[in-house]
Scaffold this motif. Sequence first.
Motif, PDB file in Angstrom:
ATOM      1  N   THR A 133      63.526  40.593  25.311  1.00 37.26           N
ATOM      2  CA  THR A 133      64.337  41.335  26.280  1.00 37.26           C
ATOM      3  C   THR A 133      65.013  42.567  25.680  1.00 37.26           C
ATOM      4  O   THR A 133      65.456  43.437  26.416  1.00 37.26           O
ATOM      5  CB  THR A 133      65.390  40.423  26.957  1.00 37.26           C
ATOM      6  OG1 THR A 133      66.254  39.878  25.957  1.00 37.26           O
ATOM      7  CG2 THR A 133      64.722  39.320  27.763  1.00 37.26           C
ATOM      8  N   ALA A 134      65.071  42.654  24.360  1.00 34.51           N
ATOM      9  CA  ALA A 134      65.622  43.850  23.720  1.00 34.51           C
ATOM     10  C   ALA A 134      64.686  45.042  23.883  1.00 34.51           C
ATOM     11  O   ALA A 134      65.124  46.193  23.789  1.00 34.51           O
ATOM     12  CB  ALA A 134      65.889  43.585  22.240  1.00 34.51           C
ATOM     13  N   SER A 135      63.404  44.778  24.133  1.00 30.85           N
ATOM     14  CA  SER A 135      62.459  45.878  24.309  1.00 30.85           C
ATOM     15  C   SER A 135      62.630  46.488  25.706  1.00 30.85           C
ATOM     16  O   SER A 135      63.293  45.933  26.576  1.00 30.85           O
ATOM     17  CB  SER A 135      61.030  45.405  24.072  1.00 30.85           C
ATOM     18  OG  SER A 135      60.649  44.467  25.054  1.00 30.85           O
ATOM     19  N   ASP A 136      62.006  47.640  25.912  1.00 31.46           N
ATOM     20  CA  ASP A 136      62.194  48.384  27.160  1.00 31.46           C
ATOM     21  C   ASP A 136      61.283  47.944  28.294  1.00 31.46           C
ATOM     22  O   ASP A 136      61.570  48.240  29.449  1.00 31.46           O
ATOM     23  CB  ASP A 136      61.978  49.882  26.912  1.00 31.46           C
ATOM     24  CG  ASP A 136      63.070  50.473  26.056  1.00 31.46           C
ATOM     25  OD1 ASP A 136      64.209  49.967  26.119  1.00 31.46           O
ATOM     26  OD2 ASP A 136      62.788  51.441  25.325  1.00 31.46           O
ATOM     27  N   ARG A 137      60.167  47.286  27.965  1.00 29.38           N
ATOM     28  CA  ARG A 137      59.182  46.942  29.001  1.00 29.38           C
ATOM     29  C   ARG A 137      58.648  45.534  28.769  1.00 29.38           C
ATOM     30  O   ARG A 137      58.085  45.262  27.718  1.00 29.38           O
ATOM     31  CB  ARG A 137      58.036  47.952  28.976  1.00 29.38           C
ATOM     32  CG  ARG A 137      58.472  49.360  29.324  1.00 29.38           C
ATOM     33  CD  ARG A 137      57.354  50.386  29.228  1.00 29.38           C
ATOM     34  NE  ARG A 137      56.075  49.955  29.757  1.00 29.38           N
ATOM     35  CZ  ARG A 137      55.744  49.940  31.049  1.00 29.38           C
ATOM     36  NH1 ARG A 137      56.609  50.327  31.958  1.00 29.38           N
ATOM     37  NH2 ARG A 137      54.555  49.539  31.444  1.00 29.38           N
ATOM     38  N   TRP A 138      58.787  44.687  29.785  1.00 32.78           N
ATOM     39  CA  TRP A 138      58.294  43.313  29.697  1.00 32.78           C
ATOM     40  C   TRP A 138      58.266  42.671  31.073  1.00 32.78           C
ATOM     41  O   TRP A 138      58.898  43.144  32.013  1.00 32.78           O
ATOM     42  CB  TRP A 138      59.130  42.464  28.751  1.00 32.78           C
ATOM     43  CG  TRP A 138      60.621  42.606  28.891  1.00 32.78           C
ATOM     44  CD1 TRP A 138      61.434  43.380  28.108  1.00 32.78           C
ATOM     45  CD2 TRP A 138      61.477  41.975  29.855  1.00 32.78           C
ATOM     46  NE1 TRP A 138      62.743  43.268  28.530  1.00 32.78           N
ATOM     47  CE2 TRP A 138      62.797  42.413  29.603  1.00 32.78           C
ATOM     48  CE3 TRP A 138      61.277  41.084  30.905  1.00 32.78           C
ATOM     49  CZ2 TRP A 138      63.890  41.989  30.354  1.00 32.78           C
ATOM     50  CZ3 TRP A 138      62.361  40.659  31.658  1.00 32.78           C
ATOM     51  CH2 TRP A 138      63.647  41.106  31.374  1.00 32.78           C
ATOM     52  N   LEU A 139      57.541  41.578  31.152  1.00 30.90           N
ATOM     53  CA  LEU A 139      57.501  40.742  32.344  1.00 30.90           C
ATOM     54  C   LEU A 139      57.553  39.294  31.867  1.00 30.90           C
ATOM     55  O   LEU A 139      56.757  38.896  31.018  1.00 30.90           O
ATOM     56  CB  LEU A 139      56.221  41.005  33.142  1.00 30.90           C
ATOM     57  CG  LEU A 139      56.119  40.337  34.509  1.00 30.90           C
ATOM     58  CD1 LEU A 139      55.198  41.131  35.412  1.00 30.90           C
ATOM     59  CD2 LEU A 139      55.667  38.910  34.426  1.00 30.90           C
ATOM     60  N   ILE A 140      58.489  38.526  32.393  1.00 29.60           N
ATOM     61  CA  ILE A 140      58.646  37.120  32.012  1.00 29.60           C
ATOM     62  C   ILE A 140      58.561  36.276  33.274  1.00 29.60           C
ATOM     63  O   ILE A 140      59.261  36.561  34.251  1.00 29.60           O
ATOM     64  CB  ILE A 140      60.000  36.862  31.313  1.00 29.60           C
ATOM     65  CG1 ILE A 140      60.150  37.737  30.076  1.00 29.60           C
ATOM     66  CG2 ILE A 140      60.140  35.378  30.956  1.00 29.60           C
ATOM     67  CD1 ILE A 140      61.550  37.695  29.452  1.00 29.60           C
ATOM     68  N   ASP A 141      57.706  35.249  33.238  1.00 27.69           N
ATOM     69  CA  ASP A 141      57.653  34.353  34.388  1.00 27.69           C
ATOM     70  C   ASP A 141      58.178  32.978  34.003  1.00 27.69           C
ATOM     71  O   ASP A 141      57.989  32.525  32.883  1.00 27.69           O
ATOM     72  CB  ASP A 141      56.231  34.259  34.967  1.00 27.69           C
ATOM     73  CG  ASP A 141      55.360  33.261  34.260  1.00 27.69           C
ATOM     74  OD1 ASP A 141      55.396  32.071  34.651  1.00 27.69           O
ATOM     75  OD2 ASP A 141      54.634  33.640  33.329  1.00 27.69           O
ATOM     76  N   GLY A 142      58.881  32.361  34.938  1.00 28.97           N
ATOM     77  CA  GLY A 142      59.395  31.015  34.742  1.00 28.97           C
ATOM     78  C   GLY A 142      60.880  30.937  35.030  1.00 28.97           C
ATOM     79  O   GLY A 142      61.590  31.936  34.934  1.00 28.97           O
TER      80      GLY A 142
END
Length: 170
Positions: A57-66
């Motif tokens: 989450t410290a990075s600028d771009r991500w997708l997390i599911d759950g």
Amino acid sequence: MQRVLIIGPCGAGKSTLAAELGRTLDLSVYHMDQLNWRPGWIESSKDEIRAWLATITASDRWLIDGNYGGTLDARLARADTVVYLDFPIRLCAWRVLRRIWTYRGRTRPDMTEGCPERFDLEFFLYLLAWNSGPRLRTEERLREYGGRVVRLRNPAALREWRASLDKATA
């Protein structure tokens, strides 16, 4: 949408949507199930999960599911968009049973290798109790969240939203 969470009841299709949306938005996809489970259905420690999530989450771009309510607040603090698959529980229960049958004895793509799909009564009962427990806690956290929430109440609404998103990113 640069930092996206996909949440909702088990069997709603979070991981499937995550893979599709990750490709569409060119985001790295992280599945909470893969972060939580080690081969042989051994749970990671809460500290391990928090450390991995802090890095992600410290990075600028991500997708997390759950869902994983114990870490939801930390993920919400950095997310700019939450996609909430708020599907009927009977549909989700049917999809979980179909997933168990489809992947029985094998590891599904969004799960840690070495965790073969199986029927787990405790997990199934958790899903059946979604509306009286996990949903209430999720709704409370979303009321406090200041970002964009895309609430989709059925597969048709999801298809419509995906089509509009595909047009916008084309």
